[in-house]
Design an enzyme around this catalytic site. Structure first.
Site, PDB file in Angstrom:
ATOM      1  N   HIS A  80       3.402  -8.667   2.790  1.00 17.10           N
ATOM      2  CA  HIS A  80       2.141  -8.012   2.427  1.00 17.10           C
ATOM      3  C   HIS A  80       2.181  -7.543   0.972  1.00 17.10           C
ATOM      4  CE1 HIS A  80       2.341  -7.069   6.906  1.00 17.10           C
ATOM      5  NE2 HIS A  80       1.168  -7.663   6.818  1.00 17.10           N
ATOM      6  N   GLN A 114      -5.141 -19.592   9.444  1.00 13.33           N
ATOM      7  CA  GLN A 114      -6.039 -18.494   9.065  1.00 13.33           C
ATOM      8  C   GLN A 114      -6.554 -18.675   7.638  1.00 13.33           C
ATOM      9  OE1 GLN A 114      -5.446 -14.196  10.116  1.00 13.33           O
ATOM     10  NE2 GLN A 114      -4.697 -14.079   8.022  1.00 13.33           N
TER      11      GLN A 114
END
Ligand code: AMP
Length: 291
Positions: free
Chosen positions: A37, A153
């Site tokens: 992240h 995704q």
């Protein structure tokens, strides 16, 4: 760093930043932040002047039997990491503010969501594309960063942004791995030491595919089977899919092409892991033209 659960407050902060000339960046996450992240945050900082991280464990992308309730939510830790990473705004909405009573509006992307994750998790991408559209509408970023780790995704979001003319640039960032190859995932905390060892077989099988393709393998089904065999040789690993596919459509390939992606989903004990790797075959060098 500002932190808020309020949609109106996000809009207000972003409006102020934009009025000062800032290019707005967004990194949507479900929290339990790790170095993967944070690589998105860093990239987003280089692509924009004002970075908003969203932290929302989105219930509509989980099936009833999945791990929504036990999904890790280390909020203090996440905020500390965001602050250290130079994030400007963290948006942490609660479920009723994104899905008020009577909610009934969905965004669906068709073909690219059908195979692989879509086949295993039928409602999953509808939940993802809906929440990402809502987050884009709230934050109104100029640029948003997604990880190649969730390959289908990012392909789905790129398709959606193109199809719906959403005014946001999508940047896809490489998968961050542990030194031994394990792709970082918030779900890795579920793995026992033995399961973690078995989980290395996912990246190892993608490495095997890279090696075989580099040395002239052409039998794609045979290669997929070799990858599966490598993973199934490890205790506790149950492969759900292993395919060599087109990087945009994600259709399973019947023959080699210059750009391909290997995609894997497997249960390791009770934990579901995914991994992928792109392969670029060397182009044949043009033969010198005859004199
Ligand atoms: P998540 O919190 O799992 O929804 O992930 C939020 C974003 O981080 C998505 O765009 C993911 O693809 C990305 N991401 C997750 N793991 C990694 C990783 N190991 N490397 C790079 N990006 C990642």
């Amino acid at each position: 760093m500002q932190t808020t659960a309020e949609i109106a407050e996000v809009r207000r902060h972003v409006r102020t930043a934009r009025a000062q000339g800032a290019r707005i960046g967004c990194v949507p996450t479900m929290g339990a932040l790790h170095a993967g992240h944070l690589s998105l945050v860093e990239r987003c900082r280089s692509e924009s002047d004002y970075v908003c991280v969203t932290i929302f464990v989105n219930p509509t992308q989980f099936a009833p039997h999945e791990d929504l309730a036990k999904y890790p939510r280390p909020m203090e830790d996440d905020l500390r990491k965001c602050r250290a990473a130079g994030v400007d705004l963290v948006f942490i909405p609660d479920v009723p503010s994104l899905y008020p009573d009577g909610y009934q509006t969905w965004v669906s992307v068709e073909e690219v969501t059908q195979p692989l994750e879509g086949a295993m998790r039928p409602e999953h991408f509808r939940g993802v594309t809906t929440v990402v559209t809502k987050l884009f509408n709230i934050v109104q970023p100029d640029v948003a960063c997604f990880g190649a780790k969730d390959y289908q995704q990012q392909a789905t979001i790129r398709r959606m942004v193109r199809d719906l003319d959403l005014p946001v640039e999508i940047v896809v960032c490489p998968t961050v791995r542990e030194p031994d190859g394990l792709a970082l995932s918030s779900r890795n905390v579920y793995l026992s030491p033995e399961e973690r060892q078995s989980a290395l077989s996912l990246s190892a099988s993608l490495q095997l595919a890279a090696d075989r393709l580099a040395t002239g393998a052409t039998d794609l089904r045979g290669l997929e089977q070799e990858m599966i065999d490598l993973m199934h040789a490890q205790p506790g690993v149950q492969v759900q899919y292993t395919v060599l596919a087109d990087p945009d459509s994600l259709e399973t390939l019947t023959q080699l092409q210059p750009r391909m992606v290997g995609l894997i989903a497997a249960m390791v004990g009770k934990t579901r892991l995914i991994d992928n790797r792109e392969f670029n075959l060397p182009q044949p060098t043009a033969s010198p033209s005859p004199r």
